[in-house]
Write an enzyme that holds these catalytic residues in place. Structure first.
Site, PDB file in Angstrom:
ATOM      1  CD  GLU A   9       2.849  -8.266  -5.238  1.00  0.00           C
ATOM      2  OE1 GLU A   9       2.711  -7.177  -4.881  1.00  0.00           O
ATOM      3  OE2 GLU A   9       3.683  -9.163  -4.609  1.00  0.00           O
ATOM      4  N   GLY A  38     -15.482 -11.089 -28.883  1.00  0.00           N
ATOM      5  CA  GLY A  38     -14.503 -11.026 -28.017  1.00  0.00           C
ATOM      6  C   GLY A  38     -14.520 -12.353 -27.225  1.00  0.00           C
ATOM      7  CB  VAL A  39     -11.779 -13.645 -24.886  1.00  0.00           C
ATOM      8  CG1 VAL A  39     -11.564 -15.021 -24.163  1.00  0.00           C
ATOM      9  CG2 VAL A  39     -10.533 -13.765 -26.158  1.00  0.00           C
ATOM     10  N   GLY A  89       0.831  -1.161   0.178  1.00  0.00           N
ATOM     11  CA  GLY A  89       0.192  -0.001   0.051  1.00  0.00           C
ATOM     12  C   GLY A  89       0.915   1.434   0.062  1.00  0.00           C
ATOM     13  CB  CYS A  99       5.699  -3.907   0.397  1.00  0.00           C
ATOM     14  SG  CYS A  99       6.413  -2.158   0.177  1.00  0.00           S
TER      15      CYS A  99
END
Length: 513
Positions: A171, A225-226, A55, A82
């Protein structure tokens, strides 16, 4: 199905959704919650672990976000990333101070003993750091597991509370071995079983649609679209001929898009498809409009009108399906306690259900783009449909910088077709994540034949990403870029210059508007 869950507590991190996605990559279900969620609510889940996100705040600042301290008494491991690390350490008695040397960007992590959270990792590895604060002097209740040059307590462990903290971002792709850190946390520490599987997701989604819709009639907006294709396929499997699809031709489509959507639908769905030709209405409404957010609002409003014009003719229709994904929800502003900022408007997260008085059905709302693709494969959709690059709801309107006109659309359509043809011809379409062309409102001097020209610029954008929350530009070979440039300049009248966008996301977005 009762599925093991890892809760992600969000403290305003730009990577909050990315943490959730990385956990799911390890076949463990994760869900994002507000950072201050009550521990008693988490205790009601089949909870295996908790991750505290990063954050932008400092934990010692007045009004800084806090978590319920009782989460450390729930008996499950907690990982702080973090800001989450600093918050956990502060709650457990450590002092957080401004760092003498802040770390932003790549850093080298030194691991004296690779065990526990860091098991199997090399003694030195590259990580992505982003912090101006860090732990002061560490007390005996904590153990330091790894360091960096500027951070003497980059990874710590508090045994009594089963708390781990990392002063970097495992990540993001900029931490190449970050997935191994998360895997260790999920399997070695949380003892997860890996029960997040697509076959179960599909089965649960079909059952949920059947339960919600019952014997009602459902309408689905099909774009080709997908996302909308997977939604249509999933719902068709759930309720069959209770589904009617509506395709709106807004005049902002790629070359031959309408014909391709119609033929693909009839080849693979064999259902009821209605086509609404609303192109003139969209283009008239966009005359003189240059602001990208205003374009999106206008296109969204016209889409509603076009959709309504056909929807009201469908007898007993009470439900509306949309291909809303997690990133759509996040980038449109939070409704679930997530603190991420609004980036842009999405017309598929808006007022259509209210306008029509329909109940909304969003079977993909908790999924990321790559999960949707895997669902499409599982459902048996063709590869060219499942792995098609994303195309924005407002179409080419947000790839024309400035006012949208028929003439500009024709220029961009042909440039876009040439670009995609060459990317496919070079065998790069599946290796890059999204490729697009943008028409700029700038004319530059050139020489064509023996004459001076003063014509338009086309910008090419191609990115590599797994989640579309972060992205880097594709390293397309120079010879392929040369062919693309040569063909566009020679075949698209009105263009004399092609440029390549090498921005990453963040700070840039993937689309230009």
């Amino acid at each position: 199905m009762i599925r093991q869950t890892v809760a992600i507590l969000d403290f305003g991190s730009q990577y909050g959704q990315l943490i959730a996605r990385r956990v799911r990559e390890q076949k463990v279900y994760s869900k994002l919650y507000p950072g201050d969620i009550a521990a008693r609510k988490l205790a009601q889940l089949p909870l295996k672990g908790i991750i505290l996100s990063g954050g932008p705040a400092s934990v010692y600042a007045e009004g800084a976000p806090r978590c319920d301290e009782e989460i450390f008494k729930l008996g499950v491991p907690v990982l702080g990333i973090c800001y989450g690390m600093q918050l956990g350490c502060q709650i457990l008695g450590e002092e957080i101070l401004p760092a003498q040397h802040r770390e932003f960007g790549r850093a080298d992590l030194t691991i004296p003993k690779a065990e526990g959270l860091l098991a199997g990792l090399p003694h030195s590895m590259e990580v992505w750091a982003s912090h101006g604060d860090q732990i002061g002097r560490l007390t005996d209740s904590f153990v330091t597991l790894a360091t960096t040059k500027s951070c003497p307590h980059a990874v710590v462990y508090h045994a009594r509370s089963n708390f781990y903290g990392v002063q970097f971002h495992p990540e993001v792709t900029h931490t190449p071995l970050g997935s191994e850190v998360l895997k260790n946390f999920l399997y070695a520490i949380c003892q997860c079983e890996g029960d997040w599987k697509m076959k179960d997701v599909v089965a649960e989604s079909i059952k949920a649609v059947q339960t919600q819709v019952g014997d009602g009639q459902l309408i689905c907006g099909l774009s080709g679209g997908v996302d909308s294709s997977v939604v249509a396929c999933l719902i068709h499997k759930a309720i069959g001929d209770q589904l009617t699809c509506i395709f709106v031709d807004n005049g902002l489509l790629r070359m031959n898009e309408r014909e391709n959507v119609v033929s693909t639908f009839h080849d693979h769905f064999h259902g009821d498809l209605r086509v609404v030709d609303w192109a003139d209405r969209f283009l008239t409404a966009l005359v003189g409009v240059t602001d990208p957010q205003e374009k999106r609002k206008i296109i969204g409003a016209e889409f509603i009108e076009a959709f309504k014009s056909e929807a009201v003719t469908i007898e007993n229709a009470r439900f509306l399906a949309q291909g809303t994904l997690y990133p759509d929800v996040i980038e449109s502003g939070s409704k679930d306690g997530n603190l991420a900022a609004t980036i842009k408007l999405h017309h598929n997260v808006g007022g259509l259900p209210e306008q029509l008085g329909f109940e909304l059905v969003e079977p993909l709302r908790d999924l990321f783009k790559d999960e949707v693709r895997h669902m499409g494969e599982f459902l048996g959709l063709p590869e060219k449909m499942v792995w098609r690059h994303p195309f924005p709801g407002p179409g080419l309107a947000v790839r024309i910088i400035g006012e949208v006109t028929k003439a500009k659309l024709e220029v961009l359509r042909l440039a876009d077709k040439i670009l995609i043809d060459e990317i496919q011809g070079a065998g790069l379409y599946r290796s890059v994540s999204q490729t697009l062309a943008v028409l700029l409102p700038v004319s530059t001097v050139g020489v064509m034949g023996d004459e001076r020209s003063y014509e338009n610029i086309v910008a090419i954008r191609s990115v590599d990403t797994t989640d579309f929350m972060t992205a880097d530009f594709s390293r397309i070979p120079y010879d392929v870029l040369a062919r693309i440039s040569s063909r566009i300049i020679n075949e698209v009248r009105g263009v004399n210059r092609v440029v390549y966008d090498i921005s990453s996301k963040p700070p840039a977005t993937i689309e230009w508007e």
